[in-house]
Design a protein around this motif. Structure first.
Motif, mmCIF file in Angstrom:
data_model
loop_
_atom_site.group_PDB
_atom_site.id
_atom_site.type_symbol
_atom_site.label_atom_id
_atom_site.label_comp_id
_atom_site.label_asym_id
_atom_site.label_seq_id
_atom_site.Cartn_x
_atom_site.Cartn_y
_atom_site.Cartn_z
ATOM 1 N N ASP A 15 -4.048 10.954 -2.428
ATOM 2 C CA ASP A 15 -4.981 9.989 -1.864
ATOM 3 C C ASP A 15 -5.429 10.453 -0.490
ATOM 4 O OD1 ASP A 15 -3.200 7.168 -3.231
ATOM 5 O OD2 ASP A 15 -4.798 8.391 -4.061
ATOM 6 N N THR A 50 -0.850 5.744 2.420
ATOM 7 C CA THR A 50 -2.196 5.586 2.940
ATOM 8 C C THR A 50 -2.163 4.633 4.108
ATOM 9 O OG1 THR A 50 -2.569 3.846 1.309
ATOM 10 C CG2 THR A 50 -3.293 6.037 0.724
ATOM 11 N N PRO A 110 -4.145 0.780 -4.386
ATOM 12 C CA PRO A 110 -5.261 1.312 -3.595
ATOM 13 C C PRO A 110 -6.165 0.216 -3.051
ATOM 14 C CG PRO A 110 -5.728 1.543 -5.921
ATOM 15 C CD PRO A 110 -4.324 0.999 -5.828
ATOM 16 N N SER A 141 -7.479 8.925 2.673
ATOM 17 C CA SER A 141 -8.147 7.783 3.271
ATOM 18 C C SER A 141 -8.043 7.883 4.778
ATOM 19 C CB SER A 141 -7.511 6.467 2.796
ATOM 20 O OG SER A 141 -6.161 6.434 3.148
ATOM 21 N N GLU A 156 0.803 -1.220 0.000
ATOM 22 C CA GLU A 156 0.000 0.000 0.000
ATOM 23 C C GLU A 156 0.837 1.272 0.000
ATOM 24 O OE1 GLU A 156 -3.562 0.568 1.830
ATOM 25 O OE2 GLU A 156 -4.112 -1.517 2.111
#
Length: 646
Positions: free
Chosen positions: A333, A389, A157, A335, A151
């Motif tokens: 990103d 992430t 993702p 998250s 990741e």
């Protein structure tokens, strides 16, 4: 809360190296003092189970023949046990005496092959009740390794559900500790089509039970087996090597990699070229290779135009990508992270300067080392780092012993979350919870200083800090959560650009942290102690500190070296001013603030197409008249900086 009856006055039994480093025959049972709290963040854990990892034998053999000093060296990285004593900080007080915990520890401290161990509470998680002690101890390091590879470094993702045509991954050595976790994460969280390698009937059956869709033999040609298994062109989107990387096998891994794919390995390279090959949109690939031909260079040369093999070392993970660059994916990103484990061992020893005395400190320090160069020679930009992430994933272990890093299986119905967090989440957590000092504020965000663990700084950046420092000051540039689209675009472009630059006179970006859970996007930069040149000159005048001609030349030469590097890298700064030049120790100038900067492609200039605020007083005539920016207009701005620095 149960009271602690633990006493550090007694002794305990442990397994360790008593006199010298070397083979396993040197391991012996020793009696040593019980551990004490090294900082307020520590807790004492009574060990119930410990796992053995490659890091243990590498530490044992890494100083082979060397003498053990300061008492027996106790090994052990992973562990699980019961809390028997806690420090006074809020982090330590998350745990109570009697809590069952597990963790991947700190290699610099006495380990888990003992009755008790001291560990920083910020890297400890609560043990899932459904796991045995052996199972819990076997999970942390291999899980973190698999997660970070997939990741963080390979940037695969997470997906809520499988896609109609899922991407594929080949995991070599799928039956090993890291491989077994990688299979489960790839299948359950990333929803990939998983191919694993195994050569024996029992290991083939095992990886299928873990979730592998296809099993192939790594002793046989990989592409032929992938083709016969229905993979288009015998290629996969991702390859994860969970064994030693072989230069001889590397071309085969590149051969089975589909365009836009990524190769990652959890071990250091074995003669693979580490230089970065890059390409701009649609252009031919360029290799910076000082050592002649290599497998990576050969693969890059064989790739189609606009497709490249990119190699970048990040920590111990070697990432190889075949990709095209895209300017359309500007948003980082985002998250949310469930953070159970936080920062690795942090101790006191903060390094900082009082800004009120910075002019006087500079004046005295410069006299100590006149021979230090204003800049150093560097290659044209190498790529580095990736946006990270986080996740919190339910896992269930099926370990049978503590003799090695055990494998695990995933049970999606299990009602708990294992404490697995990326380095980005750890760094973001420490910045959010620690003491911060505002350094500056703009229309779209602010800059502040923070103190973080050196363990969270990538190895390639640790030379920027004092040797032996356990915590270091960093500068953090944030973007407002409600910033407009242009501000966000400029912020992300600045982050992407800074990650490619590598020069003494360019401010170093240490990490790029995505937004999440109420936290803004953040750029973590090296902390330059004396601030910007404009304010430093004002402070010097206010404190009656006169700069010598040599000091002015030293700073001016550093700025020129940085700007020369940018020209070579085909980057326009577009906002060079004294306020955007930071001054560090020994008067080393650092060019900063790349929010308006742009990369040049096929032209030698950049023409502004839309209206935006610009630093008129530093702009060249052709820029004012025709909105045209070039290296020459940056030179004009440099001249203005020198005039204002008098």
């Amino acid at each position: 809360m149960a009271s602690s009856s633990y006493s550090s006055n007694g002794t305990m039994k442990a397994l360790g190296l008593a006199t010298e480093y070397g083979g396993p025959e040197l391991l012996t049972q020793v009696t040593v003092p019980r551990p004490t709290l090294r900082s307020e963040n520590d807790i004492i854990v009574q060990i119930k189970a410990a796992a053995m990892n490659p890091v243990d034998y590498k530490v044992r053999e890494g100083q082979k023949g060397g003498s053990v000093t300061g008492g027996p060296r106790i090994l052990g990285y992973d562990g699980a046990g019961v809390v028997v004593h806690t420090g006074s900080s809020a982090h330590a007080k998350r745990f109570s005496v009697g809590d069952e915990v597990y963790f991947a520890g700190d290699i610099s401290r006495s380990g888990t092959n003992a009755e008790f161990t001291a560990v920083d509470a910020r890297i400890v998680g609560f043990k899932p009740k459904s796991l045995s002690w052996n199972e819990a101890a076997s999970l942390p390091l291999v899980t973190l390794t698999a997660f970070e590879a997939l990741e963080e470094q390979m940037n695969i993702p997470e997906r809520a559900a499988p896609e109609a045509k899922p991407k594929s991954i080949l995991i070599l050595a799928g039956a090993g500790g890291v491989g077994s976790l990688a299979i489960q994460i790839s299948k359950r969280l990333l929803h990939l089509r998983v191919v694993a390698t195994a050569s024996r009937p029992e290991t083939s059956d095992y990886v299928r039970k873990l979730g592998a869709d296809v099993v192939i033999d790594h002793h046989k040609p990989l592409r032929e087996q992938l083709t016969s298994s229905g993979f288009e062109n015998g290629q996969v989107d991702y390859v994860l090597l969970c064994h030693d990387l072989s230069a001889a096998k590397f071309p085969e891994y590149v051969d089975i990699l589909a365009p836009l794919g990524t190769i990652g390995t959890i071990t250091p390279d074995a003669g693979i070229d580490q230089q970065t090959n890059s390409c701009d949109e649609g252009s031919s690939s360029r290799a910076h290779n000082a050592g002649g031909s290599s497998p990576a260079a050969a693969a890059a040369g064989a790739a189609a135009a606009g497709v490249v093999v990119l190699i970048a070392i990040v920590a111990v993970l070697l990432i190889v990508r075949r990709r095209k660059r895209s300017r359309n994916n500007l948003r980082m990103d985002k998250s949310p992270a469930t953070i159970e484990m936080t920062t690795p061992g942090v101790a006191s020893g903060r390094q900082k300067h009082n800004s009120n005395d910075s002019a006087k400190v500079v004046a005295s320090q410069t006299q100590q080392d006149k021979s230090r160069p204003a800049s150093a020679s560097h290659s044209v930009p190498a790529g580095s780092g990736n946006a990270n992430t986080d996740y919190s994933t339910p896992l269930k272990a099926t370990s049978k012993s503590t003799s090695g890093p055990a494998s695990t299986t995933v049970d999606p119905s299990t009602a708990y979350s294992i404490a697995v967090v990326s380095t980005a989440a750890l760094l973001s957590s420490q910045i959010a919870t620690g003491t911060r000092k505002l350094l500056g504020r703009g229309n779209f965000g602010q800059v502040f200083s923070a103190n973080v663990s050196i363990a969270l700084i990538a190895p390639q950046h640790r030379h920027l800090f004092a040797p032996g420092a356990q915590t270091v000051d960093v500068a953090v540039k944030t973007l407002l959560l409600d910033a407009n689209a242009r501000a966000e675009q400029d912020f992300v472009l600045e982050a992407e650009l800074l990650r490619k630059l590598n020069h003494t006179n360019i401010v170093n970006v240490l990490a790029v942290l995505p937004a999440g859970r109420g936290q803004p996007q953040m750029l973590v930069l090296e902390y330059v102690p004396y601030g910007d040149l404009r304010n430093l000159l004002r402070q010097s005048a206010k404190c009656d500190v006169a700069w010598s001609p040599e000091e002015y030349v030293h700073v001016a030469t550093g700025i020129a070296a940085g700007m020369g590097y940018l020209e070579q890298a085909r980057v326009l700064h577009r906002d060079l001013a004294a306020r955007n030049v930071l001054v560090g120790s020994h008067l080393v100038a650092k060019i900063a603030d790349f929010g308006l900067s742009r990369e040049l492609n096929d032209k030698d200039y950049y023409k502004l197409q839309s209206k935006q605020k610009l630093p008129v007083r530093w702009m060249a005539p052709e820029t004012l008249n025709y909105r045209k920016f070039s290296s020459q207009s940056d030179v004009f701005s440099y001249g203005v900086v020198l005039c204002k620095a008098e």
